[in-house]
Write a protein that holds these residues in place. Structure first.
Motif, PDB file in Angstrom:
ATOM      1  N   PHE A 138      -5.805   3.677  -5.428  1.00  0.00           N
ATOM      2  CA  PHE A 138      -4.415   3.495  -5.824  1.00  0.00           C
ATOM      3  C   PHE A 138      -3.525   3.342  -4.600  1.00  0.00           C
ATOM      4  O   PHE A 138      -2.700   2.441  -4.501  1.00  0.00           O
ATOM      5  CB  PHE A 138      -3.953   4.683  -6.673  1.00  0.00           C
ATOM      6  CG  PHE A 138      -2.593   4.488  -7.297  1.00  0.00           C
ATOM      7  CD1 PHE A 138      -2.477   3.928  -8.561  1.00  0.00           C
ATOM      8  CD2 PHE A 138      -1.440   4.853  -6.626  1.00  0.00           C
ATOM      9  CE1 PHE A 138      -1.233   3.727  -9.143  1.00  0.00           C
ATOM     10  CE2 PHE A 138      -0.189   4.659  -7.202  1.00  0.00           C
ATOM     11  CZ  PHE A 138      -0.083   4.095  -8.461  1.00  0.00           C
ATOM     12  N   SER A 139      -3.733   4.236  -3.646  1.00  0.00           N
ATOM     13  CA  SER A 139      -2.862   4.240  -2.482  1.00  0.00           C
ATOM     14  C   SER A 139      -3.022   2.977  -1.637  1.00  0.00           C
ATOM     15  O   SER A 139      -2.052   2.465  -1.094  1.00  0.00           O
ATOM     16  CB  SER A 139      -3.143   5.481  -1.639  1.00  0.00           C
ATOM     17  OG  SER A 139      -2.180   5.599  -0.636  1.00  0.00           O
TER      18      SER A 139
ATOM     19  N   ALA B 204       0.824  -1.213   0.000  1.00  0.00           N
ATOM     20  CA  ALA B 204       0.000   0.000   0.000  1.00  0.00           C
ATOM     21  C   ALA B 204       0.862   1.268   0.000  1.00  0.00           C
ATOM     22  O   ALA B 204       0.640   2.185  -0.780  1.00  0.00           O
ATOM     23  CB  ALA B 204      -0.941  -0.016   1.205  1.00  0.00           C
TER      24      ALA B 204
ATOM     25  N   GLY C 247       2.423   6.101  -4.485  1.00  0.00           N
ATOM     26  CA  GLY C 247       1.075   6.641  -4.353  1.00  0.00           C
ATOM     27  C   GLY C 247       0.967   7.601  -3.184  1.00  0.00           C
ATOM     28  O   GLY C 247       0.305   8.635  -3.266  1.00  0.00           O
TER      29      GLY C 247
ATOM     30  N   SER D  86      -3.816   0.090  -2.748  1.00  0.00           N
ATOM     31  CA  SER D  86      -3.586  -1.092  -3.606  1.00  0.00           C
ATOM     32  C   SER D  86      -4.856  -1.899  -3.837  1.00  0.00           C
ATOM     33  O   SER D  86      -4.838  -3.123  -3.808  1.00  0.00           O
ATOM     34  CB  SER D  86      -2.533  -2.037  -3.007  1.00  0.00           C
ATOM     35  OG  SER D  86      -1.310  -1.380  -2.838  1.00  0.00           O
TER      36      SER D  86
ATOM     37  N   TYR E 149       4.797   2.967 -13.350  1.00  0.00           N
ATOM     38  CA  TYR E 149       5.333   3.007 -11.986  1.00  0.00           C
ATOM     39  C   TYR E 149       6.863   2.856 -11.950  1.00  0.00           C
ATOM     40  O   TYR E 149       7.545   3.626 -11.265  1.00  0.00           O
ATOM     41  CB  TYR E 149       4.659   1.898 -11.176  1.00  0.00           C
ATOM     42  CG  TYR E 149       4.593   2.110  -9.682  1.00  0.00           C
ATOM     43  CD1 TYR E 149       3.463   2.650  -9.082  1.00  0.00           C
ATOM     44  CD2 TYR E 149       5.653   1.747  -8.858  1.00  0.00           C
ATOM     45  CE1 TYR E 149       3.387   2.823  -7.717  1.00  0.00           C
ATOM     46  CE2 TYR E 149       5.585   1.924  -7.490  1.00  0.00           C
ATOM     47  CZ  TYR E 149       4.441   2.457  -6.920  1.00  0.00           C
ATOM     48  OH  TYR E 149       4.382   2.628  -5.572  1.00  0.00           O
TER      49      TYR E 149
HETATM   50  N1  TRP Z   1      -0.424   1.386  -3.465  1.00  0.00           N
HETATM   51  C1  TRP Z   1       0.841   1.516  -4.113  1.00  0.00           C
HETATM   52  C2  TRP Z   1       1.322   2.939  -3.930  1.00  0.00           C
HETATM   53  O1  TRP Z   1       0.698   3.676  -3.248  1.00  0.00           O
HETATM   54  C3  TRP Z   1       0.808   1.121  -5.562  1.00  0.00           C
HETATM   55  C4  TRP Z   1       0.192  -0.212  -5.736  1.00  0.00           C
HETATM   56  C5  TRP Z   1       0.717  -1.401  -5.359  1.00  0.00           C
HETATM   57  C6  TRP Z   1      -1.073  -0.462  -6.257  1.00  0.00           C
HETATM   58  N2  TRP Z   1      -0.172  -2.397  -5.652  1.00  0.00           N
HETATM   59  C7  TRP Z   1      -1.268  -1.839  -6.191  1.00  0.00           C
HETATM   60  C8  TRP Z   1      -2.047   0.365  -6.771  1.00  0.00           C
HETATM   61  C9  TRP Z   1      -2.461  -2.393  -6.630  1.00  0.00           C
HETATM   62  C10 TRP Z   1      -3.230  -0.195  -7.200  1.00  0.00           C
HETATM   63  C11 TRP Z   1      -3.447  -1.557  -7.125  1.00  0.00           C
HETATM   64  O2  TRP Z   1       2.317   3.318  -4.463  1.00  0.00           O
END
Ligand code: TRP
Length: 477
Positions: free
Chosen positions: A227-228, A28, A32, A230, A108
Motif C-alpha cells: 500500500f505504502s 508512494a 499510507g 503504491s 481514501y
Molecule cells: N501509497 C499511497 C499512500 O501511501 C497510496 C497509493 C497511491 C496507493 N497509489 C497507490 C496504494 C496504488 C496502492 C496502490 O498513501
C-alpha cells in the motif's frame, strides 16, 4: 478507441527526471505513511511489525516496483493495455488493478477529507480544549453530513489535478508540495524527540519483540509495504508508461523506495515518542493521527503548537492528494486507452463512482449502511485492497514478468539496452520469478487463515474469489 497508442500519437511524458521521481514518490508517500503506518504499527505491537515491514520493503517492494516500472515503460500504455497487448489471458491483472484503484478511492478520499477538515478545525480552536479532542474526532467521523462535504471537496481537488493531464498537473503538484511535507515532518519529529520520556516511544518503534508476531501481523506488514509503495495494481506501471527511455529505472526505484520508507519511519518517530511522553496509547487505531497529533500540539500550547499542527495537516492533505491522483490516474488511463474516453469524461465519470463508494465508507463509520460479516464498507474496501488485491496483484505481476516476458527483453529494458549496469539483475530476476510469488502466496494463505479468528478471513476469501472469477473471464475483459 483502443488504437490511441499508435506511434503516430506521441504519449505525454514527464518533463524532467526529478519531476518523475518526485511524482512517483508523491504517489508512494501519502496517508499510507502518515495515517496508516503509525496506527498499524501501534496496533501490531511496534518494533517487530516495523522490522518485518522493512524486510518486505527491501526484498519484495523494491523488486516489484522495478518490475512495474519496467513493464510500464516497455509497453507505454496503461496497465490493463500493457497486459492485454502481451497476452489477452493476462488482461484480468490490469482490470483487477483498476478495480483496486476504484476501491481504494472508495475510502481514501474520506480520510483525505478528514485531513482537510482538520486544517480548518485546528485553525478554529480545536486545540483550545485538549480534553475534548478525542470525542470531537469520534463525533466528526460518525456525523452523517460533515465528513461527506469534506470528502467531496477533496475529490474535487483530485479532479482538477488529473483533468490537466500528466506533466501539467501531477508533476507540478509533486514538485512543489513534496519537499514542503518533508520539512514539516522533520520539524515535528525533532519537536517530539525533545520531549522528556520520548525514548520509550523510540524503543516501542525500533525494539522488536517477536513474541507479538503472528500470521496476521505478517500479512499486515506485507499489505502495508504494498500500500505504502503504491504497488500491486499497476499504478507505478502507469506512471512508468509516461517515463522516458533514457531514465535509470533502478536508481529511480531505489530513490522512491527510500523516500517512502523514510517518510513512514519519520512519521513514526514524529508520533510515538510524543505519545509515550504524554502517556497515550499506541494502539489508538485509525484515529491516531487525528487525535494524538492535535492533542500533542495542544499540550505543547501557544502559537508554536498551533502553527505546527496547522502545518502538519496541510502537509498531510498535500501528501494524500499527490497519492490519490495516482490512483485516479490508473482508472482514468484505463478508460482512455481501453474505452476510448476523453480524459475529461474519464475523470468525471470515475470520480462520481468513487464519490458514491466514499459515501458508503463514510456513513459506515457512523454505523449506517450495509455490512458484510459485521464489517462496514470502509473496512471492507480497506481489507479487500490492502490485504488481498495489492499483494495478489503484485504476485501476478511478478509471475507475468518472470514467466510470460522474455528475460533478455527485461534486461534490455532495465539496463536501457546495456547502457546502465545492473549487477544484481540475476538476483532481481530470480526473486521476481520464484521467491516473491511463493512468499506472497504463503503470507496471504496463512494470513487469511488467521483472519477467520477475527471475522476478516471471509472477506479476504471473497477477494481471492473475485480475482479467480476475473481470471476466468479474462478473455472477455
Ligand atoms: N501509497 C499511497 C499512500 O501511501 C497510496 C497509493 C497511491 C496507493 N497509489 C497507490 C496504494 C496504488 C496502492 C496502490 O498513501
Amino acid at each position: 478507441m483502443a488504437t490511441s497508442n499508435t506511434p503516430t500519437k506521441k504519449r505525454d511524458t514527464w518533463g524532467s527526471k526529478l519531476g518523475f521521481v518526485m511524482a512517483a514518490a508523491g504517489s508512494a508517500v501519502g496517508l499510507g505513511n502518515i495515517w496508516k503506518f503509525p496506527y498499524t504499527a501501534g496496533e501490531s505491537g511496534g518494533g517487530a511489525f516495523v522490522a518485518i515491514y522493512l524486510v518486505f520493503v527491501i526484498f519484495i517492494g523494491f523488486s516489484v516496483m522495478l518490475t512495474e516500472f519496467a513493464i510500464g515503460r516497455r509497453a507505454a500504455v496503461s496497465a490493463a493495455s500493457a497486459f492485454k497487448s502481451t497476452d489477452r489471458r493476462w488482461t484480468f491483472v490490469g482490470v483487477i488493478g483498476v478495480v483496486s484503484g476504484l476501491l481504494i478511492m472508495g475510502f481514501y478520499p474520506v480520510v483525505g477529507g478528514w485531513s482537510i477538515a482538520y486544517i480548518f478545525k485546528v485553525s478554529t480552536g480545536l486545540l483550545n480544549t485538549p480534553e475534548a479532542i478525542g470525542d470531537s474526532f469520534g463525533g466528526f467521523i460518525s456525523n452523517p453530513v460533515q465528513p461527506l462535504m469534506w470528502m467531496g471537496l477533496y475529490l474535487l481537488l483530485n479532479v482538477f489535478i488529473v483533468v490537466k493531464g500528466i506533466s501539467g498537473g501531477i508533476e507540478k503538484a509533486g514538485k512543489i508540495l513534496m519537499p514542503l511535507l518533508f520539512a514539516i515532518l522533520i520539524l515535528v519529529a525533532v519537536k517530539g524527540l525533545s520531549l522528556p520520556g520520548a525514548s520509550a516511544g523510540l524503543e516501542f518503534l525500533f525494539k522488536p519483540d517477536f513474541s507479538k508476531v503472528d500470521s496476521s501481523v505478517v500479512l499486515a506488514a506485507m499489505g502495508q509495504a504494498f500500500f505504502s509503495l503504491s504497488l500491486g495494481m499497476g499504478c507505478m506501471m502507469t506512471y512508468g508508461s509516461y517515463l522516458k527511455k533514457k531514465e535509470n529505472l533502478v536508481q529511480t526505484t531505489a530513490m522512491v523506495t527510500a523516500m517512502d520508507t523514510g517518510v513512514a519511519i519519520l512519521a513514526g518517530v514524529a508520533m510515538f515518542p510524543a505519545m509515550f511522553a504524554f502517556n497515550m496509547e499506541p494502539s489508538a487505531g485509525p484515529g491516531l493521527v487525528f487525535v494524538v497529533v492535535p492533542q500533542l500540539f495542544a499540550e505543547m500550547g501557544g502559537l508554536i503548537g498551533l502553527m505546527l499542527a496547522l502545518l502538519f495537516f496541510v502537509g498531510l492533505s498535500v501528501a494524500a492528494l499527490t497519492s490519490s491522483v495516482s490512483l485516479l490516474e490508473v482508472v482514468v488511463s484505463y478508460l482512455i486507452d481501453e474505452k476510448g474516453m476523453k480524459r475529461r469524461t474519464a475523470v468525471i465519470s470515475s470520480s462520481i463512482f468513487m464519490a458514491m463508494l466514499c459515501v458508503f465508507s463514510s456513513l459506515s463509520l457512523g454505523g449506517v449502511g450495509p455490512t458484510l460479516f459485521d464489517t462496514g464498507a470502509f473496512d471492507i474496501f480497506d481489507l479487500l485492497t490492502d490485504k488481498i488485491f495489492l499483494a495478489v496483484g503484485g504476485m501476478l505481476i511478478c509471475i507475468f514478468a518472470g514467466w510470460r516476458l522474455n528475460r533478455s527483453d527485461l534486461e534490455k529494458e532495465i539496463t536501457n539496452d546495456g547502457e546502465i549496469s545492473f549487477p544484481l539483475f540475476g538476483l532481481w530476476y530470480n526473486l521476481v520469478k520464484f521467491v516473491i510469488p511463493a512468499a506472497i502466496a504463503i503470507v496471504a494463505f496463512t494470513g487469511i487463515k488467521a483472519g477467520f479468528d477475527s471475522g476478516k478471513g471471509e472477506i479476504m476469501l471473497i477477494g481471492v474469489g473475485i480475482i479467480g472469477i476475473a481470471a476466468l473471464l479474462s478473455k472477455k475483459l
